[in-house]
Design a protein around this motif. Structure first.
Motif, PDB file in Angstrom:
ATOM      1  N   ASN A 255       0.854  -1.190   0.000  1.00  0.00           N
ATOM      2  CA  ASN A 255       0.000   0.000   0.000  1.00  0.00           C
ATOM      3  C   ASN A 255       0.891   1.241   0.000  1.00  0.00           C
ATOM      4  N   PRO A 256       1.548   1.542  -1.102  1.00  0.00           N
ATOM      5  CA  PRO A 256       2.502   2.663  -1.125  1.00  0.00           C
ATOM      6  C   PRO A 256       1.858   3.970  -0.685  1.00  0.00           C
ATOM      7  N   GLY A 257       2.597   4.724   0.119  1.00  0.00           N
ATOM      8  CA  GLY A 257       2.138   6.024   0.578  1.00  0.00           C
ATOM      9  C   GLY A 257       1.182   5.976   1.745  1.00  0.00           C
ATOM     10  N   SER A 258       0.853   4.778   2.224  1.00  0.00           N
ATOM     11  CA  SER A 258      -0.112   4.637   3.303  1.00  0.00           C
ATOM     12  C   SER A 258       0.576   4.164   4.575  1.00  0.00           C
ATOM     13  N   THR A 259      -0.112   4.315   5.693  1.00  0.00           N
ATOM     14  CA  THR A 259       0.302   3.728   6.964  1.00  0.00           C
ATOM     15  C   THR A 259      -0.758   2.717   7.363  1.00  0.00           C
ATOM     16  N   VAL A 260      -0.332   1.535   7.763  1.00  0.00           N
ATOM     17  CA  VAL A 260      -1.253   0.446   8.052  1.00  0.00           C
ATOM     18  C   VAL A 260      -1.005  -0.067   9.465  1.00  0.00           C
ATOM     19  N   LEU A 261      -2.070  -0.255  10.244  1.00  0.00           N
ATOM     20  CA  LEU A 261      -2.001  -0.865  11.566  1.00  0.00           C
ATOM     21  C   LEU A 261      -2.797  -2.159  11.558  1.00  0.00           C
ATOM     22  N   VAL A 262      -2.296  -3.171  12.267  1.00  0.00           N
ATOM     23  CA  VAL A 262      -2.962  -4.470  12.316  1.00  0.00           C
ATOM     24  C   VAL A 262      -3.026  -4.938  13.764  1.00  0.00           C
ATOM     25  N   HIS A 263      -4.225  -5.357  14.199  1.00  0.00           N
ATOM     26  CA  HIS A 263      -4.426  -5.899  15.542  1.00  0.00           C
ATOM     27  C   HIS A 263      -5.253  -7.169  15.459  1.00  0.00           C
ATOM     28  N   LYS A 264      -4.828  -8.174  16.209  1.00  0.00           N
ATOM     29  CA  LYS A 264      -5.585  -9.419  16.344  1.00  0.00           C
ATOM     30  C   LYS A 264      -6.541  -9.303  17.514  1.00  0.00           C
ATOM     31  N   GLN A 265      -7.787  -9.786  17.333  1.00  0.00           N
ATOM     32  CA  GLN A 265      -8.808  -9.759  18.368  1.00  0.00           C
ATOM     33  C   GLN A 265      -9.285 -11.185  18.656  1.00  0.00           C
ATOM     34  N   PRO A 266     -10.071 -11.367  19.723  1.00  0.00           N
ATOM     35  CA  PRO A 266     -10.616 -12.701  19.978  1.00  0.00           C
ATOM     36  C   PRO A 266     -11.535 -13.167  18.846  1.00  0.00           C
ATOM     37  N   ASP A 267     -11.772 -14.482  18.812  1.00  0.00           N
ATOM     38  CA  ASP A 267     -12.727 -15.108  17.883  1.00  0.00           C
ATOM     39  C   ASP A 267     -12.328 -14.932  16.427  1.00  0.00           C
ATOM     40  N   ASN A 268     -11.012 -14.904  16.162  1.00  0.00           N
ATOM     41  CA  ASN A 268     -10.493 -14.820  14.791  1.00  0.00           C
ATOM     42  C   ASN A 268     -10.889 -13.537  14.064  1.00  0.00           C
TER      43      ASN A 268
ATOM     44  N   SER B 287      -3.803  -7.163  -0.093  1.00  0.00           N
ATOM     45  CA  SER B 287      -2.380  -6.844  -0.287  1.00  0.00           C
ATOM     46  C   SER B 287      -1.648  -6.787   1.050  1.00  0.00           C
ATOM     47  N   VAL B 288      -2.333  -6.290   2.099  1.00  0.00           N
ATOM     48  CA  VAL B 288      -1.720  -6.276   3.427  1.00  0.00           C
ATOM     49  C   VAL B 288      -1.480  -7.699   3.909  1.00  0.00           C
ATOM     50  N   LEU B 289      -2.481  -8.557   3.773  1.00  0.00           N
ATOM     51  CA  LEU B 289      -2.348  -9.934   4.225  1.00  0.00           C
ATOM     52  C   LEU B 289      -1.285 -10.677   3.432  1.00  0.00           C
ATOM     53  N   ASP B 290      -1.197 -10.411   2.149  1.00  0.00           N
ATOM     54  CA  ASP B 290      -0.153 -11.045   1.332  1.00  0.00           C
ATOM     55  C   ASP B 290       1.227 -10.653   1.841  1.00  0.00           C
ATOM     56  N   ALA B 291       1.400  -9.371   2.142  1.00  0.00           N
ATOM     57  CA  ALA B 291       2.693  -8.899   2.622  1.00  0.00           C
ATOM     58  C   ALA B 291       3.042  -9.504   3.977  1.00  0.00           C
ATOM     59  N   MET B 292       2.023  -9.798   4.794  1.00  0.00           N
ATOM     60  CA  MET B 292       2.250 -10.411   6.099  1.00  0.00           C
ATOM     61  C   MET B 292       2.499 -11.911   6.005  1.00  0.00           C
ATOM     62  N   GLY B 293       2.234 -12.492   4.832  1.00  0.00           N
ATOM     63  CA  GLY B 293       2.385 -13.935   4.671  1.00  0.00           C
ATOM     64  C   GLY B 293       1.181 -14.723   5.130  1.00  0.00           C
ATOM     65  N   GLU B 294       0.023 -14.040   5.273  1.00  0.00           N
ATOM     66  CA  GLU B 294      -1.212 -14.724   5.674  1.00  0.00           C
ATOM     67  C   GLU B 294      -1.903 -15.251   4.422  1.00  0.00           C
ATOM     68  N   THR B 295      -2.022 -16.554   4.341  1.00  0.00           N
ATOM     69  CA  THR B 295      -2.545 -17.174   3.116  1.00  0.00           C
ATOM     70  C   THR B 295      -3.952 -17.760   3.289  1.00  0.00           C
ATOM     71  N   GLY B 296      -4.500 -17.709   4.498  1.00  0.00           N
ATOM     72  CA  GLY B 296      -5.809 -18.309   4.735  1.00  0.00           C
ATOM     73  C   GLY B 296      -6.942 -17.497   4.141  1.00  0.00           C
ATOM     74  N   ALA B 297      -8.070 -18.171   3.975  1.00  0.00           N
ATOM     75  CA  ALA B 297      -9.266 -17.484   3.486  1.00  0.00           C
ATOM     76  C   ALA B 297      -9.771 -16.523   4.565  1.00  0.00           C
ATOM     77  N   TRP B 298     -10.326 -15.403   4.129  1.00  0.00           N
ATOM     78  CA  TRP B 298     -10.804 -14.407   5.087  1.00  0.00           C
ATOM     79  C   TRP B 298     -12.106 -13.791   4.589  1.00  0.00           C
ATOM     80  N   SER B 299     -12.832 -13.205   5.533  1.00  0.00           N
ATOM     81  CA  SER B 299     -14.108 -12.569   5.203  1.00  0.00           C
ATOM     82  C   SER B 299     -14.147 -11.173   5.786  1.00  0.00           C
ATOM     83  N   PRO B 300     -14.625 -10.198   5.030  1.00  0.00           N
ATOM     84  CA  PRO B 300     -14.839  -8.866   5.619  1.00  0.00           C
ATOM     85  C   PRO B 300     -16.050  -8.900   6.546  1.00  0.00           C
ATOM     86  N   ILE B 301     -15.980  -8.115   7.606  1.00  0.00           N
ATOM     87  CA  ILE B 301     -17.086  -8.026   8.562  1.00  0.00           C
ATOM     88  C   ILE B 301     -17.638  -6.606   8.627  1.00  0.00           C
ATOM     89  N   TRP B 302     -16.714  -5.628   8.679  1.00  0.00           N
ATOM     90  CA  TRP B 302     -17.129  -4.253   8.963  1.00  0.00           C
ATOM     91  C   TRP B 302     -16.168  -3.299   8.275  1.00  0.00           C
TER      92      TRP B 302
END
Length: 576
Positions: free
Chosen positions: A242-255, A284-299
């Protein structure tokens, strides 16, 4: 790989909007305290008052706890408050503890931080837990105090009138949104405005927040992703994904995971929250982190940083707390945590006033202390915001230089520090002066008046000689506490008489006798500092006394303290 939108893994209970029995359109019973807003701040305040036997009515516009992505990080200080309120176990069972985080510039790690954590601590420095889970845990405890806390769901304040003889008259509407539902009135001695950043009470009184509003916007996305990755704060500056952006990532309970990313100045916020624009960015963020699992948007939502506060938090019989009093940038997780601290501070003081232990003037110290705390929180939050999203070319140039040098030059790395929330010391509190703290100057170290008491491991010895491991915060009840170090048995009668005197006035007060492992202990039971660590931290010796407020802050301390000293200090604060 993405899947369609999924709901949060949480099913809130829904409550009807019920109106009390009215006489001429008014609740005939005058309420001691009306708390407007049933979020974490309002709920914490209701529980703090209930612990002192004070009745309150909690007014909430919705029909359940919150939905969506809001506060997710709860600090050790907030956990200490919940511990005193008897609700911390649920937070520790559900929340994900973490101690630090990492920052990356493009694809290189440039900073790693760790929050204070050692064997003396009983609680983690931070846990991640969603706000709907926070509110549900608090609501469960509120429902166990139904005799003291009345909850009015689906009820909105439509007007407020402060009365000449004190108190206020609230105009309310219960039922569906808009102009439907039942209109009624309630008289209350005190109003606690905990109704958020768009406070109806604040607007009705014509009050304005002042400070700084930042132009930058951030997209907040919650997703469902099953991952074994450790819980930590991850920050990515100008990442290749994500060029030019700042990204924060936090893990929460229940995946559930939260991903925040900054919008560039040329991006339209309305278009930026459309799924077709959000989902590729998240992938693109998940790819850069090496997260390869399926995911779903919630909010998906958009956020704008503010650093604003009221000048005063007490306006007659109305007291402001949480986002109704101040808006703090999300960086450093000071929003909900500072509001919970507001509720803790206000709770014991308002309880003392309602119970007749103190004059209403005590509530001015709530405003003094928490406005000071807000300004300190805003100062840290603004520094973090200006680093996360530089507001000018000069700031951007400075940040680029720091990030570029950080890999090879350790001296600049602290500038990347997100400055996580911490307990605020009220060193200039009017209560410190009232308590007569001249004797405090004789201490070379230890928590000064106004400072939160530190944590420490201790042993509690029972009358039969058995011992059990405890922590200092386990000993603090929701009242005033005197810590007596190496207590002189000749003074025991005076301290016991003080307890009786205060009990007659319904002032919650206890004494804790603390000794070293090699010292005789006259009190049964007594508490032992087996390593001497607490004595060292508090610069304590035989005869030292620390007087602790109900919120865990030091009220006064003496090298050679007596029951008379403690009574004078309490008398000055409570006007007893």
């Amino acid at each position: 790989m993405t899947r369609p939108f999924t709901p949060y893994p949480f099913s809130p209970r829904h409550y009807p909007g019920e109106v009390p029995a009215l006489v001429d359109g008014r609740d005939p019973a005058t309420k001691a305290v009306a708390i407007v807003g049933g979020g974490p701040v309002g709920m914490t305040l209701a529980l703090a008052l209930a612990r002192q036997g004070v009745r309150s009515v909690l007014i909430e516009a919705d029909d359940s706890v919150c939905t969506g992505s809001r506060a997710i990080c709860i600090s050790r200080r907030s956990l200490e408050i919940f511990k005193r309120l008897g609700v911390v176990e649920g937070f520790l069972q559900k929340g994900l503890p973490w101690t630090g985080g990492r920052s990356f510039y493009r694809d290189t790690e440039v900073f790693r931080f760790t929050m204070h954590q050692d064997d003396e601590q009983s609680l983690p420095p931070m846990i991640n837990i969603a706000q709907y889970q926070i509110e549900q845990l608090l609501l469960d405890e509120i429902e166990r105090h139904a005799d003291l806390i009345e909850v009015r769901w689906q009820t909105r304040v439509t007007a407020i009138e402060q009365l000449p003889d004190g108190g206020a008259l609230l105009a309310l509407r219960t039922g569906q949104t808009g102009h439907t539902g039942t209109a009624w009135q309630m008289r209350t001695d005190w109003v606690a405005a905990c109704d958020g950043g768009r406070s109806t009470i604040r607007e009705a009184l014509g009050l304005k927040l002042t400070g700084t509003t930042y132009e930058g916007r951030y997209v907040i996305v919650d997703i469902e992703l099953d991952s074994a990755r450790a819980t930590e704060r991850l920050a990515y500056f100008d990442p290749p994904s994500n060029p030019g952006s700042t990204v924060l990532v936090h893990k929460q309970p229940d995946n559930v995971w939260r991903i925040d990313y900054q919008l560039r100045d040329d991006e339209d916020p309305d278009a930026a929250v459309q799924p077709e624009n959000v989902l590729p960015r998240v992938q693109s963020v998940l790819d850069a982190m090496g997260e390869t699992g399926a995911w779903s948007p919630i909010w998906i939502t958009v956020y704008k940083a503010n650093a604003l506060t009221l000048e005063r938090y007490r306006h007659g019989s109305v007291l402001f707390a949480g986002d109704a009093a101040h808006l703090v940038p999300i960086f450093g997780v000071r929003g909900a945590n500072s509001g919970i601290d507001d509720a803790d501070n206000l709770g014991w003081k308002l309880g003392c006033v309602v119970n007749g232990m103190a004059s209403p003037d005590l509530l001015d110290s709530y405003s003094d202390e928490r406005v000071f705390a807000a300004r300190e929180n805003l100062s840290y939050g603004m520094k973090s915001t200006e680093f996360m999203a530089p507001p000018s070319f000069a700031f951007d140039l400075m940040r680029t230089a720091v990030l570029g040098l950080a890999d090879q030059h350790a001296a600049v790395r602290p500038l990347i520090n997100p400055r996580q929330t911490h307990a605020i010391a009220y060193l200039r509190s009017p209560l410190n002066d009232a308590a007569g703290n001249a004797a405090s100057d004789s201490f070379s170290r230890g928590p000064a008046p106004g400072t939160v008491l530190p944590e420490c491991r201790l042993l509690k010895r029972t009358g039969d000689g058995a011992s059990m491991a405890i922590h200092l915060t386990d000993l603090l009840e929701p009242g005033f506490t005197a810590l007596r170090f190496g207590a002189d048995p000749a003074q025991d009668d005076a301290w016991q008489q003080l307890q009786r005197t205060l009990a007659e006035r319904r002032i919650p007060f206890g004494t804790i006798t603390l000794g070293r492992s090699d010292a005789p202990c006259s009190a049964k039971p007594c508490t032992i500092d087996p390593t001497g660590h607490l004595h060292d931290m508090l610069d304590a010796r035989p005869g030292t006394v620390y007087l602790i407020r109900p919120d865990g802050h030091v009220l006064a301390r003496w090298r050679d303290g007596s029951a008379a000293d403690a009574q004078r200090a309490l008398g000055a604060v409570l006007t007893i």
